[in-house]
Design an enzyme around this catalytic site. Sequence first.
Site, PDB file in Angstrom:
ATOM      1  N   SER A 232       0.835  -1.257   0.064  1.00  0.00           N
ATOM      2  CA  SER A 232      -0.084   0.054  -0.028  1.00  0.00           C
ATOM      3  C   SER A 232       0.911   1.364  -0.091  1.00  0.00           C
ATOM      4  O   SER A 232       1.915   1.243   0.700  1.00  0.00           O
ATOM      5  CB  SER A 232      -0.979  -0.049   1.230  1.00  0.00           C
ATOM      6  OG  SER A 232      -1.785   1.063   1.246  1.00  0.00           O
ATOM      7  N   GLU A 233       0.438   1.988  -0.945  1.00  0.00           N
ATOM      8  CA  GLU A 233       1.435   3.181  -1.083  1.00  0.00           C
ATOM      9  C   GLU A 233       1.868   4.046   0.310  1.00  0.00           C
ATOM     10  O   GLU A 233       2.773   4.770   0.478  1.00  0.00           O
ATOM     11  CB  GLU A 233       0.829   4.416  -2.172  1.00  0.00           C
ATOM     12  CG  GLU A 233       0.701   3.838  -3.518  1.00  0.00           C
ATOM     13  CD  GLU A 233      -1.006   3.467  -3.810  1.00  0.00           C
ATOM     14  OE1 GLU A 233      -1.567   4.336  -4.361  1.00  0.00           O
ATOM     15  OE2 GLU A 233      -1.249   2.384  -3.070  1.00  0.00           O
ATOM     16  N   ASN A 234       0.814   3.989   1.116  1.00  0.00           N
ATOM     17  CA  ASN A 234       0.951   4.899   2.341  1.00  0.00           C
ATOM     18  C   ASN A 234       1.763   4.248   3.477  1.00  0.00           C
ATOM     19  O   ASN A 234       2.305   4.800   4.537  1.00  0.00           O
ATOM     20  CB  ASN A 234      -0.377   5.187   3.116  1.00  0.00           C
ATOM     21  CG  ASN A 234      -1.044   3.851   3.290  1.00  0.00           C
ATOM     22  OD1 ASN A 234      -1.142   2.798   2.756  1.00  0.00           O
ATOM     23  ND2 ASN A 234      -1.621   3.802   4.742  1.00  0.00           N
ATOM     24  N   GLY A 235       2.698   3.013   3.073  1.00  0.00           N
ATOM     25  CA  GLY A 235       3.705   2.638   3.853  1.00  0.00           C
ATOM     26  C   GLY A 235       3.333   1.207   4.629  1.00  0.00           C
ATOM     27  O   GLY A 235       3.708   1.230   5.754  1.00  0.00           O
TER      28      GLY A 235
ATOM     29  N   SER B 125       8.087   3.637   0.443  1.00  0.00           N
ATOM     30  CA  SER B 125       7.131   2.851  -0.352  1.00  0.00           C
ATOM     31  C   SER B 125       7.259   3.153  -1.861  1.00  0.00           C
ATOM     32  O   SER B 125       7.175   2.333  -2.687  1.00  0.00           O
ATOM     33  CB  SER B 125       5.792   3.653   0.227  1.00  0.00           C
ATOM     34  OG  SER B 125       4.733   2.908  -0.722  1.00  0.00           O
TER      35      SER B 125
END
Length: 516
Positions: free
Chosen positions: A339-342, A381
């Site tokens: 997930s891009e948010n980490g 990320s």
Amino acid sequence: MLCRLVGNRSLGARYTASIKAIACYSTSGKQRNGKIYESAIDAVADVQDGAQILFGGFGICGIPEKMINALKQKGVKNITGVSNNGGVDDTGLGVLIKQKQVSKVIGSYVGENTELVRQYLEGELAVELTPQGTLAEKIRAGGAGIPAFYTPTGYATLVQEGGAPIKYSKDGKVEISSEKKPVKEFNGKNYVMEESIFADFAFVKAQKADPLGNLVFNKAARNFNAPMCRAAKITVAEVEEIVPIGALSPDEIHVPGIYINRIFKGTNYNKRVERLRITEPKDPSKPAPPPNPAQVLRERIARRVALEFHDGMYANLGIGIPVLSSNYIPKGMNVMLQSENGILGLGPFPTKDKVDPDLINAGKESVTVVPGASYFGSDDSFAMIRGGHVDITILGAMEVSATGDLANWMIPGKLVKGMGGAMDLVAAPGTKVIITMEHNARDGSPKILDTCSLPLTGKGVIDMIISEKAVFTVEKGVGLTLIEVAEGYTVDDIIASTGAKFTVSPNLKKMGQIPV
């Protein structure tokens, strides 16, 4: 009470005494010791009108809410706010936008803040939309003293070619547009030059700090907070707990104190989940309600997507149907969801008692993680993404073209969402890009076209298109090839509902569905 150093001591003695002095702090009263401030109001007292400020967080997860409220109280105006998201109308950066204290937003996604979108389209606010990974790298590079860098993200889109509306006039005309950016070729691939960001202030939110400014974040609340700590003249961290020096193991410190100028302890945090999703316990005595037609359509696409998963794969899934496809990963198959948010290792939605506002996915939904998962900042990320370490990315679309162009982030003058991380995901070398979508728009018009009419997210980036009617592959120099047709449809049906020419595979077959 503050401990004071006196006398003429050796360097070693002075150092030891200094540590003892810093450890003996008090947050009562107006005084402050070193980096520790009494309150948010105290910590932002020198912020002036016109300041450029980095606001940490992702959506409303990990936001510096106390400092945002302090800026509202102080009445600072003409702020340039750098934030991945514009928050929502009454939370996050949205608080300052609603008060007309922000004159410009630099971010990647604004679609959840209706007031921000209104101000932008009506000429009250400038918005510079920037791909999420590029934004993270602009911040990381700025903090590392690198003035500019090259990235494949955004090539042949408005981000590189210029012309993206930054500010509208009151009559709806574009007043300020983005400028064209330099391009350079490396090893046969085009890269866009991006300038870094180094702001006046960075406002971040952490779980813990010690008096030296060492920070620890909680789960996915690290997001943009971690890189932003490094990229400002003055970085202020609001934290939920201040612990004594030595209480934090060097191994657990996420950001060293050298980057932090001020800290204060906040209280009574109003942590919310932007999109609460929970797993309801199944009641075997109650039959499941019959699926509606829209649900059947979505599940058909998701079950076909699931056939593209393989054991040991790393995958990034967009919101909607892409996330739904993860429900059909076969039992025993190990697919790590990024997930891009980490987060690496996304799990299912939590039960009601396990909801954690510091644990969300890129769609701002409450989630869990699987054993072996890890958390990291947004800069890490997108290093994974941009570096080609993610095997497959699955996204939705407004339009796609016969040559693999993708458009899914804006309709000029009407719909403003922002590109989020999509431009970075589709530009990654070696990552398979699959688009999932309904074959036609609500008015029946085709969404698969010879040429996209909307601003591009990426040019020639799509490898496969999966709709409820068909599956196409996209190859350079070949274009679209129809490889599967869903039950109930014929090739003639696909021709009639598709706005682009395509080749029919000699091995055409019925659309696959993963067993359930």
